[in-house]
Design an enzyme around this catalytic site. Structure first.
Site, PDB file in Angstrom:
ATOM      1  N   GLU A  43      77.623  44.679 -32.875  1.00 31.06           N
ATOM      2  CA  GLU A  43      77.140  43.400 -32.325  1.00 31.06           C
ATOM      3  C   GLU A  43      75.665  43.423 -31.940  1.00 31.06           C
ATOM      4  O   GLU A  43      75.304  43.103 -30.810  1.00 31.06           O
ATOM      5  CB  GLU A  43      78.019  42.989 -31.132  1.00 31.06           C
ATOM      6  CG  GLU A  43      79.476  42.829 -31.527  1.00 31.06           C
ATOM      7  CD  GLU A  43      80.412  42.538 -30.351  1.00 31.06           C
ATOM      8  OE1 GLU A  43      79.926  42.380 -29.219  1.00 31.06           O
ATOM      9  OE2 GLU A  43      81.631  42.490 -30.583  1.00 31.06           O
ATOM     10  N   GLU A  48      88.810  43.782 -36.839  1.00 31.26           N
ATOM     11  CA  GLU A  48      89.385  43.479 -35.515  1.00 31.26           C
ATOM     12  C   GLU A  48      90.141  42.156 -35.504  1.00 31.26           C
ATOM     13  O   GLU A  48      90.127  41.432 -34.515  1.00 31.26           O
ATOM     14  CB  GLU A  48      88.267  43.406 -34.462  1.00 31.26           C
ATOM     15  CG  GLU A  48      87.413  44.636 -34.376  1.00 31.26           C
ATOM     16  CD  GLU A  48      86.438  44.609 -33.203  1.00 31.26           C
ATOM     17  OE1 GLU A  48      86.564  43.746 -32.320  1.00 31.26           O
ATOM     18  OE2 GLU A  48      85.545  45.474 -33.174  1.00 31.26           O
TER      19      GLU A  48
HETATM   20  C1  XIL Z   1      87.384  44.842 -26.151  1.00 27.08           C
HETATM   21  C2  XIL Z   1      88.642  45.565 -25.690  1.00 27.08           C
HETATM   22  O1  XIL Z   1      89.725  45.144 -26.490  1.00 27.08           O
HETATM   23  C3  XIL Z   1      88.928  45.273 -24.240  1.00 27.08           C
HETATM   24  O2  XIL Z   1      90.004  46.043 -23.763  1.00 27.08           O
HETATM   25  C4  XIL Z   1      87.689  45.566 -23.399  1.00 27.08           C
HETATM   26  O3  XIL Z   1      87.923  45.198 -22.066  1.00 27.08           O
HETATM   27  C5  XIL Z   1      86.489  44.817 -23.947  1.00 27.08           C
HETATM   28  O4  XIL Z   1      86.295  45.147 -25.311  1.00 27.08           O
HETATM   29  N1  XIL Z   1      84.563  43.299 -30.130  1.00 27.08           N
HETATM   30  C6  XIL Z   1      84.596  44.663 -30.145  1.00 27.08           C
HETATM   31  C7  XIL Z   1      85.566  45.393 -29.296  1.00 27.08           C
HETATM   32  O5  XIL Z   1      83.889  45.278 -30.954  1.00 27.08           O
HETATM   33  O6  XIL Z   1      85.059  46.623 -28.847  1.00 27.08           O
HETATM   34  C8  XIL Z   1      86.022  44.568 -28.113  1.00 27.08           C
HETATM   35  O7  XIL Z   1      87.068  45.261 -27.459  1.00 27.08           O
HETATM   36  C9  XIL Z   1      86.463  43.199 -28.580  1.00 27.08           C
HETATM   37  C10 XIL Z   1      85.334  42.469 -29.255  1.00 27.08           C
END
Ligand code: XIL
Length: 409
Positions: free
Chosen positions: A203, A311
Site C-alpha cells: 500500500e 486478500e
Molecule cells: C489487517 C488484519 O486483517 C487485521 O487483523 C489488522 O488489525 C489490520 O490489518 N490490507 C492488508 C492487510 O494488506 O495487512 C490488512 O490486514 C487488511 C488490509
C-alpha cells in the site's frame, strides 16, 4: 575415467537438481502426504480397536473420529497430487489457528497456501529496535510446512502496524532507511528457502494515485520502495518479490494507473520486483467485473510481472433474502477467480481469512468462503472450480488443472 565420464560430470554440474530449480517432484510438491495421512489413519484405527476391545467405548469413538479426519486429509492430498491445481490461499492468524479446530480443518482441506494475517508485520516481528520476536511467525511457518502449504510472507515494509520506534520520530531519515533495510534483510534471512513469496512493500500508493504519506515516504521519498526491493533481493535472490495493494482492481482507476506507472518505472531501472498483489477487498455492490479485472491483470502482466489475488473478501452489502445475497457473492468470487484463471501469469488466489466467524471485517460482513459455522458457502465452489481441488469435485473440461510449480517470473 574416460571422455564419457568427464562429459557426464560436466553435464551433471550444468543441470542443477530438480529441487534447486523449484520443479515439483512427480505427483507435485505434496506427493507423499496422502500416504502419510493414510498411515496415521491406520494407526488411529488400530488404537480404536484396542480400546473397543477393552470396553473403552468413548475413547474408541474419539480415535475413530480422528482416523476419519486423517482419511479425509489423505483423500485431499491424493487429489492434489493427481491434479496439481493452482493454489487457493487464505490469511490466518496465529491465535485462531491454534484455538480453533474447525478453522484448522477448513483451512487444511480448503487451501493450499497461507498468509500470516499479522504475525509478519513489523510491529510484531521487531517491537523494539534490534529486538526480534519470531515465535508466532515461526510457529505458522512450521505449521504450513508440516501440511505442505505454500507461504506468502506479508508484509515487510508497510505504513501501518508499525512499532513505536519506527513512527515516533526518534530516528532521522538516514537511520530510518538503514533500519528499514535491516528489517527486510533480517526477516528474509530467517525464512530463506521456506517462504518463497513476499509482499515486500504494501500500500505505497493512495486512492488518489499519490504516494501514501507514511513514515517511510516522509523520511525517504519514493526511493524507499526501490530500496526495500533491492534489500529483499539481496537477502534472498530466490524469492518472488511482490508489491501488494488494495483498490487496484479497475484498470483505469487513478490508483491502478499510478501503481502501474510505479511498477513500470521500477522494472525499467532494473529493480527486482516480480509480482503485483491485487488485494481485492470488495463487496456485492462494489466490485470489478470479470472483464475489468482481467484487463487490469493483463496490463500488469504486460510489464513482465506475475499477479496474485491476495486478500479477497466480498462483503454482503446488497439487500435481499440471504440466499440471493450469497448468490451475488458467489458471482463476484467467480468473476475474480475466472479473471485470474484465464491469465497464465496470475498464479494464486487468496482470501483474507477462512470463515465469517473470524474476519477483520467482523462477522456481519460475511465476506469469506466458509460461513460462521465453517460450512462451505456457495462461493466456495465457484473459486474451487478454478483453483485447488476439493475432494470429490472435478474441474470442468474448459478449466483443466495447471501444474503447481515455482512462481512463474
Ligand atoms: C489487517 C488484519 O486483517 C487485521 O487483523 C489488522 O488489525 C489490520 O490489518 N490490507 C492488508 C492487510 O494488506 O495487512 C490488512 O490486514 C487488511 C488490509
Amino acid at each position: 575415467m574416460g571422455v564419457g565420464g568427464v562429459a557426464t560430470v560436466a553435464l551433471s554440474l550444468l543441470s542443477a537438481p530438480a529441487a534447486a530449480l523449484g520443479t515439483p517432484p512427480p505427483g507435485g510438491p505434496c506427493a507423499g502426504h496422502a500416504a502419510r495421512h493414510d498411515r496415521i489413519a491406520s494407526v488411529l484405527d488400530r488404537r480404536a480397536e484396542v480400546h473397543a476391545r477393552r470396553g473403552h467405548l468413548a475413547t474408541a469413538r474419539a480415535y475413530r473420529r480422528r482416523a476419519r479426519w486423517q482419511v479425509e486429509l489423505a483423500h485431499y492430498y491424493g487429489e492434489q497430487a493427481r491434479r496439481h491445481p493452482l493454489p487457493r490461499g487464505a490469511a490466518v492468524a496465529y491465535r485462531t489457528l491454534r484455538r480453533s479446530t474447525a478453522l484448522r480443518r477448513s483451512f487444511l482441506m480448503g487451501f493450499e497456501q497461507l498468509t500470516p494475517e499479522n504475525e509478519m508485520k513489523m510491529e510484531r516481528l521487531q517491537p523494539a529496535p534490534g529486538v526480534f520476536r519470531f515465535r508466532e511467525a515461526d510457529w505458522i511457518v512450521r505449521f504450513a510446512r508440516k501440511y505442505c502449504k505454500r507461504i506468502r510472507g506479508h508484509t515487510l515494509v508497510y505504513g501501518r502496524q508499525l512499532p513505536r520506534w519506527a513512527s515516533d520520530g526518534r530516528f532521522d531519515a538516514a537511520r530510518l532507511g538503514f533500519e528499514m533495510e535491516w528489517h527486510v534483510r533480517s526477516v528474509m534471512d530467517r525464512y530463506r528457502g521456506r517462504v518463497g513469496e513476499w509482499d515486500v512493500v504494501n500500500e505505497a500508493i493512495a486512492a488518489d494515485g499519490e504516494y501514501t504519506r507514511n513514515v517511510w515516504f516522509r523520511a525517504l521519498g519514493k526511493s524507499y520502495v526501490e530500496r526495500a526491493f533491492r534489500a529483499a533481493h539481496d537477502a534472498d535472490p530466490g524469492a518472488a518479490l511482490f508489491y501488494n495493494d488494495s483498490g487496484i482492481e479497475l484498470p483505469n482507476h487513478p490508483h491502478t494507473v499510478a501503481v502501474r506507472a510505479m511498477i513500470a518505472d521500477l522494472r525499467r531501472r532494473g529493480v527486482p520486483v516480480h509480482g503485483v498483489g491485487i488485494q481485492n477487498h470488495v463487496s456485492t455492490t462494489h466490485n470489478a467485473s470479470e472483464a475489468a479485472l482481467a484487463k487490469t491483470i493483463r496490463k500488469f502482466t504486460k510489464l513482465g510481472v506475475t499477479v496474485a489475488i491476495t486478500e479477497m473478501d466480498v462483503k454482503l452489502d446488497s439487500p435481499g433474502a440471504p440466499a440471493r445475497r450469497l448468490e451475488r457473492q458467489r458471482l463476484v468470487y467467480r468473476a475474480a477467480a475466472r479473471a485470474c484463471r484465464r491469465n497464465p501469469r496470475c498464479t494464486s488466489f487468496s482470501t483474507w481469512g477462512v470463515g465469517d466467524r473470524v474476519s477483520w471485517l467482523g462477522p456481519a460482513a460475511q465476506g469469506l468462503l466458509f460461513d460462521f459455522g465453517y460450512q462451505r458457502k456457495p462461493a466456495y465452489s465457484a473459486v474451487s472450480h478454478s483453483f485447488g481441488s476439493p475432494p470429490g469435485r472435478e474441474t470442468s473440461q474448459d478449466e483443466p488443472g495447471r501444474p503447481l510449480g515455482a512462481p512463474r517470473l
